[in-house]
Design a protein around this motif. Structure first.
Motif, PDB file in Angstrom:
ATOM      1  N   PHE A   1       0.818  -1.200   0.000  1.00  0.00           N
ATOM      2  CA  PHE A   1       0.000   0.000   0.000  1.00  0.00           C
ATOM      3  C   PHE A   1       0.860   1.261   0.000  1.00  0.00           C
ATOM      4  O   PHE A   1       0.521   2.259  -0.621  1.00  0.00           O
ATOM      5  N   ALA A   2       1.988   1.225   0.706  1.00  0.00           N
ATOM      6  CA  ALA A   2       2.828   2.416   0.846  1.00  0.00           C
ATOM      7  C   ALA A   2       3.385   2.898  -0.490  1.00  0.00           C
ATOM      8  O   ALA A   2       3.591   4.088  -0.669  1.00  0.00           O
ATOM      9  N   LYS A   3       3.625   1.978  -1.440  1.00  0.00           N
ATOM     10  CA  LYS A   3       4.178   2.436  -2.718  1.00  0.00           C
ATOM     11  C   LYS A   3       3.212   3.365  -3.451  1.00  0.00           C
ATOM     12  O   LYS A   3       3.632   4.232  -4.193  1.00  0.00           O
ATOM     13  N   TYR A   4       1.916   3.192  -3.213  1.00  0.00           N
ATOM     14  CA  TYR A   4       0.943   4.094  -3.827  1.00  0.00           C
ATOM     15  C   TYR A   4       0.948   5.452  -3.127  1.00  0.00           C
ATOM     16  O   TYR A   4       0.821   6.487  -3.777  1.00  0.00           O
ATOM     17  N   ILE A   5       1.085   5.438  -1.816  1.00  0.00           N
ATOM     18  CA  ILE A   5       1.100   6.680  -1.051  1.00  0.00           C
ATOM     19  C   ILE A   5       2.391   7.450  -1.297  1.00  0.00           C
ATOM     20  O   ILE A   5       2.363   8.660  -1.512  1.00  0.00           O
ATOM     21  N   THR A   6       3.537   6.762  -1.258  1.00  0.00           N
ATOM     22  CA  THR A   6       4.807   7.468  -1.405  1.00  0.00           C
ATOM     23  C   THR A   6       4.967   8.104  -2.779  1.00  0.00           C
ATOM     24  O   THR A   6       5.726   9.050  -2.927  1.00  0.00           O
ATOM     25  N   SER A   7       4.237   7.618  -3.748  1.00  0.00           N
ATOM     26  CA  SER A   7       4.341   8.234  -5.070  1.00  0.00           C
ATOM     27  C   SER A   7       3.613   9.580  -5.142  1.00  0.00           C
ATOM     28  O   SER A   7       3.876  10.378  -6.040  1.00  0.00           O
ATOM     29  N   ILE A   8       2.703   9.840  -4.194  1.00  0.00           N
ATOM     30  CA  ILE A   8       1.968  11.110  -4.211  1.00  0.00           C
ATOM     31  C   ILE A   8       2.002  11.856  -2.883  1.00  0.00           C
ATOM     32  O   ILE A   8       1.455  12.940  -2.783  1.00  0.00           O
ATOM     33  N   ASP A   9       2.649  11.300  -1.840  1.00  0.00           N
ATOM     34  CA  ASP A   9       2.603  11.934  -0.523  1.00  0.00           C
ATOM     35  C   ASP A   9       3.140  13.357  -0.530  1.00  0.00           C
ATOM     36  O   ASP A   9       2.600  14.241   0.126  1.00  0.00           O
ATOM     37  N   HIS A  10       4.179  13.603  -1.302  1.00  0.00           N
ATOM     38  CA  HIS A  10       4.764  14.930  -1.368  1.00  0.00           C
ATOM     39  C   HIS A  10       3.794  15.939  -1.986  1.00  0.00           C
ATOM     40  O   HIS A  10       3.747  17.092  -1.573  1.00  0.00           O
ATOM     41  N   TRP A  11       3.022  15.504  -2.959  1.00  0.00           N
ATOM     42  CA  TRP A  11       2.023  16.386  -3.576  1.00  0.00           C
ATOM     43  C   TRP A  11       0.912  16.705  -2.582  1.00  0.00           C
ATOM     44  O   TRP A  11       0.445  17.856  -2.508  1.00  0.00           O
ATOM     45  N   ILE A  12       0.472  15.702  -1.832  1.00  0.00           N
ATOM     46  CA  ILE A  12      -0.580  15.916  -0.828  1.00  0.00           C
ATOM     47  C   ILE A  12      -0.100  16.923   0.215  1.00  0.00           C
ATOM     48  O   ILE A  12      -0.801  17.888   0.530  1.00  0.00           O
ATOM     49  N   ALA A  13       1.113  16.699   0.752  1.00  0.00           N
ATOM     50  CA  ALA A  13       1.656  17.607   1.763  1.00  0.00           C
ATOM     51  C   ALA A  13       1.815  19.016   1.195  1.00  0.00           C
ATOM     52  O   ALA A  13       1.445  20.008   1.841  1.00  0.00           O
ATOM     53  N   PHE A  14       2.347  19.126  -0.029  1.00  0.00           N
ATOM     54  CA  PHE A  14       2.544  20.429  -0.668  1.00  0.00           C
ATOM     55  C   PHE A  14       1.212  21.167  -0.834  1.00  0.00           C
ATOM     56  O   PHE A  14       1.090  22.343  -0.480  1.00  0.00           O
ATOM     57  N   ILE A  15       0.211  20.491  -1.335  1.00  0.00           N
ATOM     58  CA  ILE A  15      -1.088  21.123  -1.576  1.00  0.00           C
ATOM     59  C   ILE A  15      -1.737  21.560  -0.266  1.00  0.00           C
ATOM     60  O   ILE A  15      -2.199  22.698  -0.138  1.00  0.00           O
ATOM     61  N   LEU A  16      -1.758  20.662   0.731  1.00  0.00           N
ATOM     62  CA  LEU A  16      -2.393  21.006   2.005  1.00  0.00           C
ATOM     63  C   LEU A  16      -1.681  22.164   2.698  1.00  0.00           C
ATOM     64  O   LEU A  16      -2.332  23.119   3.149  1.00  0.00           O
ATOM     65  N   LEU A  17      -0.357  22.106   2.785  1.00  0.00           N
ATOM     66  CA  LEU A  17       0.389  23.180   3.446  1.00  0.00           C
ATOM     67  C   LEU A  17       0.272  24.493   2.682  1.00  0.00           C
ATOM     68  O   LEU A  17       0.152  25.564   3.291  1.00  0.00           O
ATOM     69  N   SER A  18       0.274  24.436   1.367  1.00  0.00           N
ATOM     70  CA  SER A  18       0.137  25.657   0.561  1.00  0.00           C
ATOM     71  C   SER A  18      -1.231  26.294   0.735  1.00  0.00           C
ATOM     72  O   SER A  18      -1.338  27.520   0.871  1.00  0.00           O
ATOM     73  N   ILE A  19      -2.266  25.483   0.727  1.00  0.00           N
ATOM     74  CA  ILE A  19      -3.628  26.025   0.903  1.00  0.00           C
ATOM     75  C   ILE A  19      -3.753  26.715   2.258  1.00  0.00           C
ATOM     76  O   ILE A  19      -4.261  27.839   2.353  1.00  0.00           O
ATOM     77  N   ILE A  20      -3.273  26.057   3.303  1.00  0.00           N
ATOM     78  CA  ILE A  20      -3.359  26.653   4.637  1.00  0.00           C
ATOM     79  C   ILE A  20      -2.486  27.902   4.714  1.00  0.00           C
ATOM     80  O   ILE A  20      -2.893  28.929   5.274  1.00  0.00           O
ATOM     81  N   GLY A  21      -1.285  27.847   4.140  1.00  0.00           N
ATOM     82  CA  GLY A  21      -0.395  29.011   4.138  1.00  0.00           C
ATOM     83  C   GLY A  21      -0.999  30.190   3.394  1.00  0.00           C
ATOM     84  O   GLY A  21      -0.962  31.333   3.885  1.00  0.00           O
ATOM     85  N   ILE A  22      -1.559  29.941   2.228  1.00  0.00           N
ATOM     86  CA  ILE A  22      -2.198  31.008   1.440  1.00  0.00           C
ATOM     87  C   ILE A  22      -3.374  31.587   2.216  1.00  0.00           C
ATOM     88  O   ILE A  22      -3.580  32.804   2.243  1.00  0.00           O
ATOM     89  N   ASN A  23      -4.135  30.723   2.865  1.00  0.00           N
ATOM     90  CA  ASN A  23      -5.256  31.176   3.693  1.00  0.00           C
ATOM     91  C   ASN A  23      -4.775  32.093   4.814  1.00  0.00           C
ATOM     92  O   ASN A  23      -5.408  33.118   5.094  1.00  0.00           O
ATOM     93  N   MET A  24      -3.669  31.708   5.470  1.00  0.00           N
ATOM     94  CA  MET A  24      -3.133  32.542   6.553  1.00  0.00           C
ATOM     95  C   MET A  24      -2.698  33.907   6.033  1.00  0.00           C
ATOM     96  O   MET A  24      -2.967  34.935   6.663  1.00  0.00           O
ATOM     97  N   ILE A  25      -2.050  33.932   4.878  1.00  0.00           N
ATOM     98  CA  ILE A  25      -1.603  35.197   4.299  1.00  0.00           C
ATOM     99  C   ILE A  25      -2.813  36.053   3.923  1.00  0.00           C
ATOM    100  O   ILE A  25      -2.862  37.249   4.222  1.00  0.00           O
ATOM    101  N   ARG A  26      -3.797  35.442   3.279  1.00  0.00           N
ATOM    102  CA  ARG A  26      -5.006  36.169   2.881  1.00  0.00           C
ATOM    103  C   ARG A  26      -5.721  36.744   4.107  1.00  0.00           C
ATOM    104  O   ARG A  26      -6.109  37.906   4.118  1.00  0.00           O
ATOM    105  N   GLU A  27      -5.868  35.924   5.146  1.00  0.00           N
ATOM    106  CA  GLU A  27      -6.545  36.387   6.360  1.00  0.00           C
ATOM    107  C   GLU A  27      -5.771  37.500   7.047  1.00  0.00           C
ATOM    108  O   GLU A  27      -6.366  38.420   7.603  1.00  0.00           O
ATOM    109  N   SER A  28      -4.446  37.447   6.999  1.00  0.00           N
ATOM    110  CA  SER A  28      -3.643  38.485   7.649  1.00  0.00           C
ATOM    111  C   SER A  28      -3.811  39.824   6.941  1.00  0.00           C
ATOM    112  O   SER A  28      -3.747  40.874   7.570  1.00  0.00           O
TER     113      SER A  28
END
Length: 187
Positions: free
Chosen positions: A62-89
């Protein structure tokens, strides 16, 4: 895997959660800092312990499927939250730049985004001679302690930067997402 290696691995796994804790701590109000230091520490610690445990039991198939996209998931989630924080500020007055709460939804998304890599670590633990309960327990404890300290450190830094704290926190999250993406794509 010896105890020192497990501890060093735990510190390495906790770095993303620590960076997020600093970013969130920068924008929290002083009266809520202890409450959120504990909340973030507990949730981040739980996920940093649970994800490798899940990876250990699920196994490499199962991990081979996750590791192929985990970096994209982390990047997207952190970017969305970061952009939200900047917008709210930008929407707030300078004297109202302090956040009084962080929603459970945001805390959970941040915990998942910063612990996805730990799933793959869990798979590697299955192939090593290691006590998985000791390892994952130490991962959780180390992440809790570092996240707790980093929320408080973030508050100290936030006091120095006042009006820019939430904006800077958002930038840190976006940079962390980019770092995760670059590490997985090129290294």
């Amino acid at each position: 895997m010896d105890l020192l290696s497990i501890i060093l691995c735990g510190i390495g796994l906790a770095m993303d959660a620590s960076a997020v804790s600093i970013a969130k701590g920068m924008s929290l109000s002083k009266e809520h800092i202890n409450e959120y230091a504990i909340k973030l520490g507990l949730v981040f610690g739980f996920f940093q312990g649970a994800m490798p445990l899940a990876g250990y039991f699920i196994g490499s198939h199962f991990a081979k499927y996750i590791t192929s996209i985990d970096h994209w998931i982390a990047f997207i989630l952190l970017s969305i939250i970061g952009i939200n924080m900047i917008r709210e500020s930008k929407e707030k007055d300078e004297d109202a730049s302090v956040v009084h709460s962080i929603s459970w939804k945001v805390i959970l998304v941040l915990a998942i985004a910063t612990s996805i890599d730990a799933l793959a670590v869990g798979v590697t633990l299955a192939f090593l001679r290691v006590n998985v309960w000791l390892a994952t327990g130490l991962f959780a404890l180390i992440t809790f302690v570092l996240s707790f300290i980093c929320v408080k450190l973030g508050k100290k830094l936030g006091s120095l930067f006042q009006a820019y704290a939430e904006r800077l926190g958002g930038i840190i999250l976006i940079v962390l997402g980019i770092k995760i993406l670059i590490e997985h794509l090129f290294f």
